[in-house]
Scaffold this motif. Sequence first.
Motif, short mmCIF file in Angstrom:
data_model
loop_
_atom_site.label_atom_id
_atom_site.label_comp_id
_atom_site.label_asym_id
_atom_site.label_seq_id
_atom_site.Cartn_x
_atom_site.Cartn_y
_atom_site.Cartn_z
N ASP A 1 0.81 -1.22 0.00
CA ASP A 1 0.00 0.00 0.00
C ASP A 1 0.85 1.28 0.00
O ASP A 1 0.32 2.38 0.07
N GLY A 2 2.18 1.13 -0.09
CA GLY A 2 3.07 2.28 -0.17
C GLY A 2 3.53 2.83 1.18
O GLY A 2 4.35 3.74 1.23
N ARG A 3 3.01 2.30 2.28
CA ARG A 3 3.44 2.75 3.60
C ARG A 3 4.80 2.17 3.94
O ARG A 3 5.14 1.07 3.51
N VAL A 4 5.60 2.94 4.72
CA VAL A 4 6.96 2.54 5.06
C VAL A 4 7.09 2.31 6.56
O VAL A 4 6.48 3.02 7.37
N PRO B 1 3.91 8.11 2.82
CA PRO B 1 5.03 8.96 2.40
C PRO B 1 4.89 10.43 2.84
O PRO B 1 5.88 11.06 3.20
N ASP B 2 3.66 10.96 2.85
CA ASP B 2 3.49 12.37 3.24
C ASP B 2 3.60 12.58 4.75
O ASP B 2 3.65 13.72 5.21
N GLU B 3 3.69 11.53 5.55
CA GLU B 3 3.89 11.65 6.99
C GLU B 3 5.36 11.62 7.39
O GLU B 3 5.71 11.99 8.51
N VAL B 4 6.21 11.16 6.49
CA VAL B 4 7.62 10.93 6.81
C VAL B 4 8.32 12.21 7.25
O VAL B 4 8.98 12.24 8.29
N ALA B 5 8.20 13.28 6.49
CA ALA B 5 8.90 14.53 6.81
C ALA B 5 8.40 15.15 8.11
O ALA B 5 9.18 15.81 8.82
#
Length: 163
Positions: free
Chosen positions: A34-37, A121-125
């Motif tokens: 699902d693209g989550r890391v 991905p938008d939560e990483v930063a």
Amino acid sequence: MNSGGRNGCGDGAADSSPAALHSVSVAGVVVREDGRVLAIRRADNGTWEPPGGVLELAETVEDGLCREIREETGIEVGVDQLTGVYKNMVRGVVALVFRCHPTGGAERLSSESTAIAWLAPDEVADRMAEVYAVRVLDALHPGPARVRSHDGRHLTAAPERLA
């Protein structure tokens, strides 16, 4: 990678100090379908980072990477590709970062992790310091591996790519 000197390399002749000692660490940007890391909150300093750690002398890079991820998270991984090489200029740590995919295991905390999360991905930063967020974001972009330097908190040189 132009940092001065011939052919884009410094000549190193001005430094007469003893040979520097470096350690080599590995980190895995484990990406689900699902693209989550995968990220951990470290027990020693409370920062959010991709799982990883220092290689042991007698292990291969891939074996050390898989061991570190398993020890810190309980997740088993397959290693896909090298996505970046990062040097902490203050501490002399060279980190090799790889994109990975989960193959099994179950999430569990360890003595090294106080929380585990699968971040979009938008939560990483927002969650990670710049030097760790850039590793994850670099791993999510296709193309050759990046080479970067930092001071432990912030990047110190423009992004580079391995050919």
